[in-house]
Design an enzyme around this catalytic site. Structure first.
Site, PDB file in Angstrom:
ATOM      1  N   LYS A 174      41.695  86.922  62.143  1.00 45.52           N
ATOM      2  CA  LYS A 174      42.706  87.492  63.052  1.00 45.52           C
ATOM      3  C   LYS A 174      42.246  88.914  63.395  1.00 45.52           C
ATOM      4  O   LYS A 174      42.453  89.842  62.635  1.00 45.52           O
ATOM      5  CB  LYS A 174      44.063  87.514  62.317  1.00 45.52           C
ATOM      6  CG  LYS A 174      45.287  87.434  63.194  1.00 45.52           C
ATOM      7  CD  LYS A 174      45.436  88.545  64.206  1.00 45.52           C
ATOM      8  CE  LYS A 174      45.888  89.865  63.625  1.00 45.52           C
ATOM      9  NZ  LYS A 174      45.794  90.970  64.591  1.00 45.52           N
ATOM     10  N   GLU A 250      40.299  97.146  52.612  1.00 47.76           N
ATOM     11  CA  GLU A 250      39.440  98.270  53.019  1.00 47.76           C
ATOM     12  C   GLU A 250      40.289  99.149  53.923  1.00 47.76           C
ATOM     13  O   GLU A 250      40.631  98.737  55.036  1.00 47.76           O
ATOM     14  CB  GLU A 250      38.221  97.765  53.816  1.00 47.76           C
ATOM     15  CG  GLU A 250      37.232  96.959  53.027  1.00 47.76           C
ATOM     16  CD  GLU A 250      36.416  97.806  52.067  1.00 47.76           C
ATOM     17  OE1 GLU A 250      36.584  99.045  52.030  1.00 47.76           O
ATOM     18  OE2 GLU A 250      35.610  97.223  51.332  1.00 47.76           O
ATOM     19  N   CYS A 284      36.176 104.731  59.373  1.00 45.17           N
ATOM     20  CA  CYS A 284      36.964 105.024  58.181  1.00 45.17           C
ATOM     21  C   CYS A 284      36.211 105.906  57.194  1.00 45.17           C
ATOM     22  O   CYS A 284      36.802 106.698  56.481  1.00 45.17           O
ATOM     23  CB  CYS A 284      37.339 103.721  57.508  1.00 45.17           C
ATOM     24  SG  CYS A 284      35.895 102.697  57.249  1.00 45.17           S
ATOM     25  N   GLU A 383      44.550 110.995  57.722  1.00 44.66           N
ATOM     26  CA  GLU A 383      43.495 110.448  58.573  1.00 44.66           C
ATOM     27  C   GLU A 383      43.908 110.579  60.036  1.00 44.66           C
ATOM     28  O   GLU A 383      44.967 110.108  60.434  1.00 44.66           O
ATOM     29  CB  GLU A 383      43.290 108.967  58.225  1.00 44.66           C
ATOM     30  CG  GLU A 383      42.145 108.352  58.968  1.00 44.66           C
ATOM     31  CD  GLU A 383      41.952 106.872  58.619  1.00 44.66           C
ATOM     32  OE1 GLU A 383      42.930 106.107  58.726  1.00 44.66           O
ATOM     33  OE2 GLU A 383      40.833 106.489  58.252  1.00 44.66           O
TER      34      GLU A 383
HETATM   35  P1  NAD Z   1      45.872  98.610  61.646  1.00 40.41           P
HETATM   36  O1  NAD Z   1      46.191  98.717  60.216  1.00 40.41           O
HETATM   37  O2  NAD Z   1      46.868  99.042  62.642  1.00 40.41           O
HETATM   38  O3  NAD Z   1      45.516  97.091  62.037  1.00 40.41           O
HETATM   39  C1  NAD Z   1      44.497  96.362  61.395  1.00 40.41           C
HETATM   40  C2  NAD Z   1      44.755  94.876  61.597  1.00 40.41           C
HETATM   41  O4  NAD Z   1      45.959  94.511  60.916  1.00 40.41           O
HETATM   42  C3  NAD Z   1      44.936  94.417  63.035  1.00 40.41           C
HETATM   43  O5  NAD Z   1      44.294  93.166  63.209  1.00 40.41           O
HETATM   44  C4  NAD Z   1      46.455  94.251  63.155  1.00 40.41           C
HETATM   45  O6  NAD Z   1      46.846  93.325  64.138  1.00 40.41           O
HETATM   46  C5  NAD Z   1      46.800  93.740  61.779  1.00 40.41           C
HETATM   47  N1  NAD Z   1      48.198  93.978  61.343  1.00 40.41           N
HETATM   48  C6  NAD Z   1      49.078  94.884  61.817  1.00 40.41           C
HETATM   49  N2  NAD Z   1      50.225  94.814  61.106  1.00 40.41           N
HETATM   50  C7  NAD Z   1      50.044  93.873  60.161  1.00 40.41           C
HETATM   51  C8  NAD Z   1      50.851  93.374  59.091  1.00 40.41           C
HETATM   52  N3  NAD Z   1      52.080  93.835  58.865  1.00 40.41           N
HETATM   53  N4  NAD Z   1      50.334  92.423  58.295  1.00 40.41           N
HETATM   54  C9  NAD Z   1      49.081  91.958  58.476  1.00 40.41           C
HETATM   55  N5  NAD Z   1      48.282  92.390  59.477  1.00 40.41           N
HETATM   56  C10 NAD Z   1      48.757  93.336  60.293  1.00 40.41           C
HETATM   57  O7  NAD Z   1      44.480  99.375  61.825  1.00 40.41           O
HETATM   58  P2  NAD Z   1      43.720  99.722  63.180  1.00 40.41           P
HETATM   59  O8  NAD Z   1      44.488 100.758  63.894  1.00 40.41           O
HETATM   60  O9  NAD Z   1      43.371  98.459  63.889  1.00 40.41           O
HETATM   61  O10 NAD Z   1      42.351 100.347  62.590  1.00 40.41           O
HETATM   62  C11 NAD Z   1      42.217 101.675  62.194  1.00 40.41           C
HETATM   63  C12 NAD Z   1      42.376 101.835  60.702  1.00 40.41           C
HETATM   64  O11 NAD Z   1      41.456 100.976  60.018  1.00 40.41           O
HETATM   65  C13 NAD Z   1      42.058 103.219  60.201  1.00 40.41           C
HETATM   66  O12 NAD Z   1      43.039 103.617  59.280  1.00 40.41           O
HETATM   67  C14 NAD Z   1      40.718 103.061  59.499  1.00 40.41           C
HETATM   68  O13 NAD Z   1      40.462 104.002  58.495  1.00 40.41           O
HETATM   69  C15 NAD Z   1      40.822 101.699  58.962  1.00 40.41           C
HETATM   70  N6  NAD Z   1      39.485 101.158  58.705  1.00 40.41           N
HETATM   71  C16 NAD Z   1      39.057 101.029  57.415  1.00 40.41           C
HETATM   72  C17 NAD Z   1      37.782 100.562  57.149  1.00 40.41           C
HETATM   73  C18 NAD Z   1      37.273 100.409  55.750  1.00 40.41           C
HETATM   74  O14 NAD Z   1      36.337  99.647  55.557  1.00 40.41           O
HETATM   75  N7  NAD Z   1      37.815 101.080  54.756  1.00 40.41           N
HETATM   76  C19 NAD Z   1      36.947 100.226  58.202  1.00 40.41           C
HETATM   77  C20 NAD Z   1      37.414 100.383  59.497  1.00 40.41           C
HETATM   78  C21 NAD Z   1      38.695 100.836  59.737  1.00 40.41           C
END
Ligand code: NAD
Length: 479
Positions: A174, A250, A284, A383
């Site tokens: 997803k 992550e 991230c 962040e």
């Molecule tokens: P997000 O948390 O908003 O969304 C991530 C994913 O989760 C999307 O596919 C979204 O549709 C889904 N989602 C949203 N609500 C959900 C829920 N309640 N239950 C399950 N899934 C849900 O993150 P984003 O804005 O897409 O990405 C940016 C963030 O990702 C930043 O905080 C960044 O640090 C983090 N990130 C972490 C890593 C790592 O490896 N540590 C790598 C890349 C990005």
């Protein structure tokens, strides 16, 4: 198209638009899955795991992973242009972590399937006087729900698919609604160019975040592998608790770049500026807090700001661009909120601080350096996920380690110093999952990546990342 049970099908919710963040141009549409589509995807993955020989046939899985890698490589140039346009990723990054590297990494996981010790022999023992021969087997966990963000879509999608499939699981992917094409193309290549059986991989693009939550609740899913923000990670963990499924997280970061007092300040600060705003800071593990010796703070501000101003924000299609746009209007708003907050908290901008004057379309923020804040300020602790760095003073190695570790996060870090042994010893004291010393690059298929503290649970990539997708079974035979 969605990939559901081996077939490319439209979403029952119709379609939704995907947008070029550099221009706001609508690139086209992606299939919009509904909860009913997700339900079918989970059912297909469950059946493929329970009723086919996928999990048991190591050689077949290795072959399928190589087919996937080769199929993606054949479309590399098309994918490169798509990634630049959909993600706003600077072209130079597509030759590394934004495309070529993760595609190549699939081969590493294929090799691992073939070399891994799936069974180990613990030999004979006589517990409670009963002679037994004990063996330990590693087996796939089952159905994996993979939920991914938009910032490095290929890297993150493939760093989940590769090891999950290598381990023998079936997967429902997803992706984030902002980058559906980068995931949909995986579905196409899997359906058209690999022997991966129906149901083993399902790709469910949707405008609805609720489909991610659905994956975390469904009892047919055994493990949720999530990459995204810490706030959503918390929801994932809470929701997965209902069915006690395994969660792998992550999450976010606010990593420190420590410049020791014996470092080449100019080289270190220039590097910190460059690495801090690559892909508009939307990584991230990017080091967004730059810690410099207090007595050289003004000089460090000048060097860092000078480099950032020279880099500017540019067209991601241009191969000289380091900092492109941020992904969406919403993300730009979030970053601007932090810029306002930084000023309210007493900070000022040594460069940047807003939108570039020369761009009226697209979601742009100038590379920005905030000075004058302490590590207690929210702009220094939280962040931001934009091209925004904070410069903080330190009073020696112990103080630098204290400030770096004074964070709810623990994802990554960097140390620059003249005496390598001293820099290494500072690196060892950082409570983070990865650390770069003097510009060393930790990224690689064989290197485990992940966070301490609120940056996550578990490791992605490497043998440790692969083993996240395995169960352990002990079998004892009476003798
Ligand atoms: P997000 O948390 O908003 O969304 C991530 C994913 O989760 C999307 O596919 C979204 O549709 C889904 N989602 C949203 N609500 C959900 C829920 N309640 N239950 C399950 N899934 C849900 O993150 P984003 O804005 O897409 O990405 C940016 C963030 O990702 C930043 O905080 C960044 O640090 C983090 N990130 C972490 C890593 C790592 O490896 N540590 C790598 C890349 C990005």
């Amino acid at each position: 198209m969605l990939l559901l049970d081996g077939r490319l099908v439209p979403g029952t919710g119709g379609s939704f638009e995907t947008i070029n963040p550099a221009t706001e141009e609508v690139l086209g549409t992606a299939a919009d899955a509904t909860a009913a589509d997700m339900d079918r995807a989970i059912g297909a993955a469950r059946r493929a795991f329970d009723e086919t020989g996928w999990a048991a046939d190591h050689a077949f899985r290795a072959r399928c992973l190589r087919q996937l890698r080769d199929g993606l490589r054949r479309r590399a140039e098309e994918l490169r242009e798509m990634t630049i346009r959909e993600v706003g990723a600077p072209r130079f990054l597509t030759f590394g972590a934004q495309l070529d590297a993760p595609v190549g990494d699939l081969g590493w996981f294929a090799d691992l399937v073939e070399s891994y010790a799936w069974e180990s022999d613990l030999g004979r023992a006589e517990p409670m006087g009963m002679p037994s021969h004990r063996r330990v087997r590693r087996e796939a966990v089952g159905v994996v729900g993979a939920i991914t963000p938009w910032n490095f879509p290929h890297q993150i999608n493939l760093a989940k698919l590769g090891p999950a499939l290598a381990a023998g699981n079936t997967v429902v992917l997803k992706p984030a609604p902002d980058t559906p094409w980068c995931a949909a193309v995986l579905g196409e290549v899997i359906a058209e160019e690999t022997d991966i059986p129906a149901g083993v991989v399902n790709v469910v693009t949707s405008s609805d975040h609720g489909l991610g939550a659905q994956l975390t609740r469904d009892p047919r899913v055994d493990l949720v592998s999530f990459t995204g923000s810490t706030a959503t990670g918390r929801e994932v963990m809470a929701s997965a608790a209902g069915t006690l499924k395994r969660v792998f997280l992550e999450l976010g970061g606010k990593s420190a770049f420590i410049v020791l007092d014996d470092a080449d300040l100019r080289a270190a600060c220039s590097y910190a500026a460059f690495s801090g705003v690559a892909h508009a800071g939307q990584g991230c593990a990017i080091t967004t807090r730059i810690l410099v010796p207090r007595e050289r703070y003004a000089e460090a501000a000048e060097i860092t700001a000078g480099t950032l101003a020279k880099l500017g924000a540019g067209d991601p299609a241009d191969d000289r661009t380091i900092c492109g746009p941020v992904i969406s209007a919403r993300q730009r708003e979030r970053v601007e909120g932090y810029l306002e907050l930084a000023v309210k908290e007493g900070g000022s901008f040594a460069c940047g601080g807003g939108r570039p004057a020369d761009r009226d379309k697209g979601f742009w923020i100038e590379p920005t350096l905030i000075t004058g804040l302490s590590n207690e300020a929210r702009a220094a602790r939280e962040e931001i996920f934009g091209p925004v760095l904070v410069l903080l003073p330190h009073d020696g190695d112990d103080d630098a380690v204290r400030i770096a570790n004074d964070s709810p996060y623990g994802l990554s870090g960097a140390v620059h110093g003249g005496d390598v042994e001293r820099a290494r010893s500072v690196a060892r004291r950082l409570r983070t999952g990865t650390v770069s010393v003097n510009g060393g690059v930790w990224y690689g298929a064989d290197v485990p990546f992940g966070g301490y503290k609120q940056s996550g649970i578990g490791r992605e990539m490497g043998v440790a990342g692969f083993e996240e997708y395995l169960e352990t079974k002990a079998i004892a035979e009476g003798l």
